[in-house]
Design an enzyme around this catalytic site. Structure first.
Site, PDB file in Angstrom:
ATOM      1  N   GLU A  11       0.836  -1.196   0.000  1.00 15.62           N
ATOM      2  CA  GLU A  11       0.000   0.000   0.000  1.00 15.62           C
ATOM      3  C   GLU A  11       0.873   1.250   0.000  1.00 15.62           C
ATOM      4  O   GLU A  11       1.882   1.320   0.694  1.00 15.62           O
ATOM      5  CB  GLU A  11      -0.874  -0.033   1.253  1.00 15.62           C
ATOM      6  CG  GLU A  11      -1.722   1.192   1.491  1.00 15.62           C
ATOM      7  CD  GLU A  11      -2.403   1.148   2.850  1.00 15.62           C
ATOM      8  OE1 GLU A  11      -3.270   2.012   3.093  1.00 15.62           O
ATOM      9  OE2 GLU A  11      -2.072   0.256   3.661  1.00 15.62           O
ATOM     10  N   ASP A  48      13.763  -1.524  14.239  1.00 16.29           N
ATOM     11  CA  ASP A  48      14.714  -0.542  13.709  1.00 16.29           C
ATOM     12  C   ASP A  48      14.046   0.828  13.688  1.00 16.29           C
ATOM     13  O   ASP A  48      14.028   1.513  12.676  1.00 16.29           O
ATOM     14  CB  ASP A  48      15.151  -0.958  12.304  1.00 16.29           C
ATOM     15  CG  ASP A  48      16.355  -0.168  11.799  1.00 16.29           C
ATOM     16  OD1 ASP A  48      17.097   0.382  12.626  1.00 16.29           O
ATOM     17  OD2 ASP A  48      16.548  -0.100  10.571  1.00 16.29           O
TER      18      ASP A  48
END
Length: 328
Positions: free
Chosen positions: A132, A238
């Protein structure tokens, strides 16, 4: 996904500090991965499975690992695509599964993954991922809401059966920046932290001084977790400023290095994330700080500093050594 926000996770916040004169110079590891923008195989998959002809490709960015671009289709659909030559589909499998794991918590905006797979017809081999497109061009990021949503994600009951049963890891290994990150399942978080996170980075660094201090820290790791209960939470893995945005008023995170681990490990990149007091206040309203939080935060930062040392060289040596000295 906003074009300007896509960057290689390792290309950030490089705080330059002079390494000790006695330390060995480490140069960034060479990367021989060929990257590209649009590829006919990725566009063909979009046209076949998402039902509309590709009419425009806009290159977002290229890095040592992949190229990213936005695809517009005749029917008005817009998708975010990354491609890489010279890497099989494992390149994006970890990312796809990580995004899905976070998406399944239904707590924070995550780009939906439509497909990942090999690039058919790529002579050197390659892979791609279609997801998306998140329009973050006009987003307004609230640090308080980000903290609240992240806490909700960490509190969500894992759908993955191993994590739901109390194990730490992930269904596949992945990467942290350009460094392999092993995720084999373990039932003991302290052992996982030692054997899957800290020791591999210390061995990769190849520095006897750091290794000596690191071994001492690892032998004493259980003491930092006395009296607290650690359960598996899905982690972005992260989380720094380049992987955070907003769609309208809704916080969004992307480009993960996911695994199921201790929720506090999410803040290992806090030195490069810009989290505000409002962020931490909202987060800890839902997940209160446990005793020893600050010392464990140092351990989790150490993992990422070691990774930066291994990726970029001695500008991160003094940070790693300082943390280890404080902990040992």
């Amino acid at each position: 996904m906003l074009a300007a926000r896509f960057r290689l996770p390792a290309e950030r916040c490089q705080r330059r500090s002079r390494p000790p004169a006695s330390s060995k110079q480490r140069l960034p590891r060479a990367r021989c991965i060929i990257v590209m923008a649009g590829h006919p195989a990725a566009n063909a998959w979009i046209e076949e499975h998402l039902g509309s002809k590709v009419v425009k490709e806009s290159l977002v960015s290229s890095s040592g690992w992949s190229s990213a671009y936005v695809v517009d289709t005749q029917g008005g659909g817009r998708y975010f695509v990354k491609t890489a030559l010279g890497r099989d589909e494992a390149m994006f499998k970890g990312e796809a599964l990580g995004l899905q794991a976070m998406y399944d918590t239904n707590t924070i905006r995550i780009p939906k993954v439509f497909h990942y797979g090999p690039l058919a017809g790529a002579g050197r081999g390659g892979s791609f991922i279609v997801m998306e497109h998140l329009d973050m061009s006009r987003g307004r990021l609230s640090m308080r809401e980000l903290g609240r949503r992240l806490a909700l994600m960490h509190l969500a009951v894992p759908k993955e059966e191993h994590a739901a049963a109390g194990q730490f890891g992930f269904p596949v290994d992945n990467t942290i920046g350009g460094t392999p990150q092993a995720n084999g399942w373990m039932s003991d978080w302290v052992v996982f932290l030692r054997d899957r996170r800290l020791m591999p980075q210390l061995k990769m660094a190849g520095d006897s001084r750091l290794m000596k201090m690191g071994e001492k820290l690892c032998s004493n790791l259980p003491s930092y977790f006395e009296g607290i209960q650690v359960r598996p939470s899905v982690l972005h893995g992260d989380l720094w400023s380049g992987n955070i945005g907003a769609v309208g008023e809704e916080p969004a995170i992307f480009d993960p290095a996911c695994y199921y681990g201790h929720h506090e490990a999410e803040f290992g990149m806090s030195w490069c994330a810009g989290f505000s007091q409002d962020f931490y206040a909202a987060y800890h309203e839902l997940i209160p700080r446990a005793p020893g939080f600050e010392q464990r935060a140092e351990i989790y930062r150490l993992y990422h500093y070691l990774n930066h040392l291994n990726l970029f060289g001695d500008s991160y040596y003094s940070s790693c050594a300082s943390i280890l000295q404080r902990l040992t």
